[in-house]
Structure formats: structure tokens, C-alpha cells
Write a protein that holds these residues in place. Sequence first.
Motif, mmCIF file in Angstrom:
data_model
loop_
_atom_site.group_PDB
_atom_site.id
_atom_site.type_symbol
_atom_site.label_atom_id
_atom_site.label_comp_id
_atom_site.label_asym_id
_atom_site.label_seq_id
_atom_site.Cartn_x
_atom_site.Cartn_y
_atom_site.Cartn_z
ATOM 1 N N ILE A 8 35.430 63.794 118.803
ATOM 2 C CA ILE A 8 36.396 63.940 117.720
ATOM 3 C C ILE A 8 35.702 63.990 116.361
ATOM 4 C CG2 ILE A 8 38.360 63.034 118.977
ATOM 5 C CD1 ILE A 8 37.914 60.330 117.707
ATOM 6 N N ASN A 25 38.179 65.682 113.708
ATOM 7 C CA ASN A 25 39.598 65.885 113.933
ATOM 8 C C ASN A 25 40.273 64.529 113.811
ATOM 9 O OD1 ASN A 25 42.171 66.132 114.997
ATOM 10 N ND2 ASN A 25 41.561 67.662 116.497
ATOM 11 N N ARG A 30 42.303 66.206 121.927
ATOM 12 C CA ARG A 30 41.943 67.595 122.205
ATOM 13 C C ARG A 30 43.173 68.497 122.149
ATOM 14 N NH1 ARG A 30 37.916 69.361 126.914
ATOM 15 N NH2 ARG A 30 37.619 71.473 126.204
ATOM 16 N N GLU A 32 45.066 69.074 119.630
ATOM 17 C CA GLU A 32 46.026 68.675 118.605
ATOM 18 C C GLU A 32 45.315 68.571 117.262
ATOM 19 O OE1 GLU A 32 48.427 65.282 119.550
ATOM 20 O OE2 GLU A 32 48.453 65.799 121.674
ATOM 21 N N GLY A 33 46.047 68.806 116.190
ATOM 22 C CA GLY A 33 45.464 68.704 114.857
ATOM 23 C C GLY A 33 44.461 69.817 114.621
ATOM 24 N N GLU A 34 43.666 69.647 113.584
ATOM 25 C CA GLU A 34 42.630 70.633 113.295
ATOM 26 C C GLU A 34 41.406 69.931 112.723
ATOM 27 O OE1 GLU A 34 43.471 72.559 109.073
ATOM 28 O OE2 GLU A 34 45.171 72.791 110.429
ATOM 29 N N GLU A 35 40.271 70.579 112.883
ATOM 30 C CA GLU A 35 39.032 70.015 112.377
ATOM 31 C C GLU A 35 39.001 70.099 110.851
ATOM 32 O OE1 GLU A 35 38.814 71.936 115.240
ATOM 33 O OE2 GLU A 35 38.386 70.198 116.469
#
Length: 159
Positions: A8, A25, A30, A32-35
Motif C-alpha cells: 500500500i 494508497n 487493492r 480501491e482508492g488511488e495512489e
Amino acid sequence: MIIKTDGIGLSAPQVGMNVRLMVFNPVGERGEGEEIVLINPRVNKYSKKVVLFNEGCLSFPGIYADVERPESVKIDARDMNGARFSVNLSDLPARVFLHEFDHLQGVLFFDRMSEEVLDSIRVQLQALEKKYEDKTGLPSPERVKASKSRKVAVGFGKS
């Protein structure tokens, strides 16, 4: 890179780049969301309240142990376009940021462990060092020190 390894967060020094850059993130899941990319991050403030959490590190696969870190942190950084921004992070996002920020400072997660916790994973760390040395023929770049001479990471102040 992060998703391919189920991590992450990742800092540039972990992939051999000597620059002050990290990506993480904050959702920690994994897919979900964004870096978020942080360039030249700095800590402005961190909470006095600290929490213990079982951490792992992509640089030390399969090794997990308790690390105490501040519960929240306020940071300044630049984004990929060079724009400055500030953000307050707490809980898991703060922990991931602080873990990756430590890499930028040359501090590893086991440097922040109590001696008792470190002793519980010392054999695993040494086995990983030996595996690296056997595969490469080179000395391990990161060595867990014997308890008497170990350098302990201090503080979470401004940097």
C-alpha cells in the motif's frame, strides 16, 4: 508497482532511486482508492498520541511485527505537477505515510521496534539477509544489528 506486490506504499529508495518521492494508497485495499504521489514530503506536525500496529514492509517480505507510530500527521509535499499542498492524515494513511517517509530518512521499520519485538523477528530478518547474500554474492545492504549495538530511530519531528 504497489498493486503488483500487494503493498500500500512504496518509496523511491526501495527501488534504488535516491530521490525524495513516495507513492501510497491511503485506502489500503487493492482495487480501491488511488495512489497518491508525494514529492519532497515534509512533516509539519504529528500527534502526541501514538498507536501500536502490526506492520510489514515490501523490502522484508513475509515479516510482520508491531511498530508504534503517531496516530496522525500533517504533511506538506508537491504533487506530480510540482504544485505544493498540505494534508492531514490519520490512522492507516498516517501510518503508511510515516513508514514510507522513514525510508526517505534511511530508517527501516525494525529500527522503530522495541527490543522485545525485534528479538521476535530477528531470526527471520537474518535469514532474509543470508538469502540475499547467497543469491547475489554481496553483503546485505540492510543489516539488523545485535541488540547491544543497535541504532534506534528517534522521534517523529520535522524534517
